[in-house]
Design a protein around this motif. Structure first.
Motif, PDB file in Angstrom:
ATOM      1  N   ARG A  63       0.841  -1.205   0.000  1.00  0.00           N
ATOM      2  CA  ARG A  63       0.000   0.000   0.000  1.00  0.00           C
ATOM      3  C   ARG A  63       0.878   1.258   0.000  1.00  0.00           C
ATOM      4  O   ARG A  63       0.619   2.211  -0.716  1.00  0.00           O
ATOM      5  CB  ARG A  63      -0.893  -0.016   1.234  1.00  0.00           C
ATOM      6  CG  ARG A  63      -2.343   0.188   0.983  1.00  0.00           C
ATOM      7  CD  ARG A  63      -3.241   0.213   2.210  1.00  0.00           C
ATOM      8  NE  ARG A  63      -2.697  -0.160   3.496  1.00  0.00           N
ATOM      9  CZ  ARG A  63      -2.703  -1.391   3.990  1.00  0.00           C
ATOM     10  NH1 ARG A  63      -3.202  -2.385   3.306  1.00  0.00           N
ATOM     11  NH2 ARG A  63      -2.190  -1.641   5.183  1.00  0.00           N
ATOM     12  N   GLY A  66       2.971   1.213  -3.473  1.00  0.00           N
ATOM     13  CA  GLY A  66       2.258   0.956  -4.720  1.00  0.00           C
ATOM     14  C   GLY A  66       2.848  -0.207  -5.507  1.00  0.00           C
ATOM     15  O   GLY A  66       2.571  -0.370  -6.687  1.00  0.00           O
ATOM     16  N   GLN A 158      -2.487   5.432  -7.405  1.00  0.00           N
ATOM     17  CA  GLN A 158      -2.816   4.095  -7.893  1.00  0.00           C
ATOM     18  C   GLN A 158      -4.232   3.793  -7.464  1.00  0.00           C
ATOM     19  O   GLN A 158      -4.615   4.023  -6.334  1.00  0.00           O
ATOM     20  CB  GLN A 158      -1.860   3.072  -7.287  1.00  0.00           C
ATOM     21  CG  GLN A 158      -2.118   1.671  -7.779  1.00  0.00           C
ATOM     22  CD  GLN A 158      -1.114   0.692  -7.180  1.00  0.00           C
ATOM     23  OE1 GLN A 158      -0.228   1.062  -6.439  1.00  0.00           O
ATOM     24  NE2 GLN A 158      -1.281  -0.553  -7.503  1.00  0.00           N
TER      25      GLN A 158
END
Length: 165
Positions: A63, A66, A158
């Motif tokens: 997270r 990305g 993202q």
């Protein structure tokens, strides 16, 4: 010779020069995609973390980075060097080493609207939404979608966030 770059960082003339070298077979272009969570877990194990710890850190590190291989590796190395991976990822991480410089270049090259949206997203964290950003920036959520696309194109965003209204 090995040259690394983000495609979005090159001018069109520089990209054409790269393409010419590839076409002449004087260079090989290797495009690296974001790591999957499984690949990131394997990378963490390759750095010496036990499988259980790598699996536990995989989702938050994915997270945070990305899945960008350079960002993931630099972040993991930085945390290992600091002895911080033992407790898991800290709540806030400054970008280590090369990552900070890369991110700063990307931010410096952003149009003003995209930079403001990135700043709102950074402050809002997981509470970010286009509606929240629209409220903070005093605009319509749909008007922010080009800026969100710009952030996505340069690798600073993202995922898909669409306005709910």
């Amino acid at each position: 010779m090995l040259a690394t770059f983000e495609r979005g960082e090159l001018s069109s003339a520089a990209w054409q020069a790269v393409q010419m070298q590839v076409d002449r077979r004087a260079a090989v272009l290797i495009e690296v995609q974001p790591l999957s969570r499984a690949a990131l877990a394997a990378l963490l194990q390759g750095l010496g973390l036990p499988a259980a710890q790598a699996a536990e850190l995989c989702a938050p590190l994915h997270r945070y980075t990305g899945g960008n291989p350079l960002f993931a590796l630099e972040t993991a190395r930085h945390l290992l060097d600091q002895g911080q991976l033992i407790q898991g990822l800290p709540a806030q991480l400054p970008p280590p080493g090369k990552t900070g410089a890369i991110l700063q270049r990307r931010l410096d090259n952003l149009p003003a609207g995209a930079l403001r949206l990135a700043q709102v997203a950074a402050v809002a964290g997981s509470a970010f939404s286009l509606e929240l950003a629209a409220q903070v920036l005093n605009t319509d959520a749909l008007a922010l979608t080009p800026d969100l696309q710009t952030l996505s194109q340069v690798g600073l965003w993202q995922g898909n966030i669409l306005p709910t209204t």
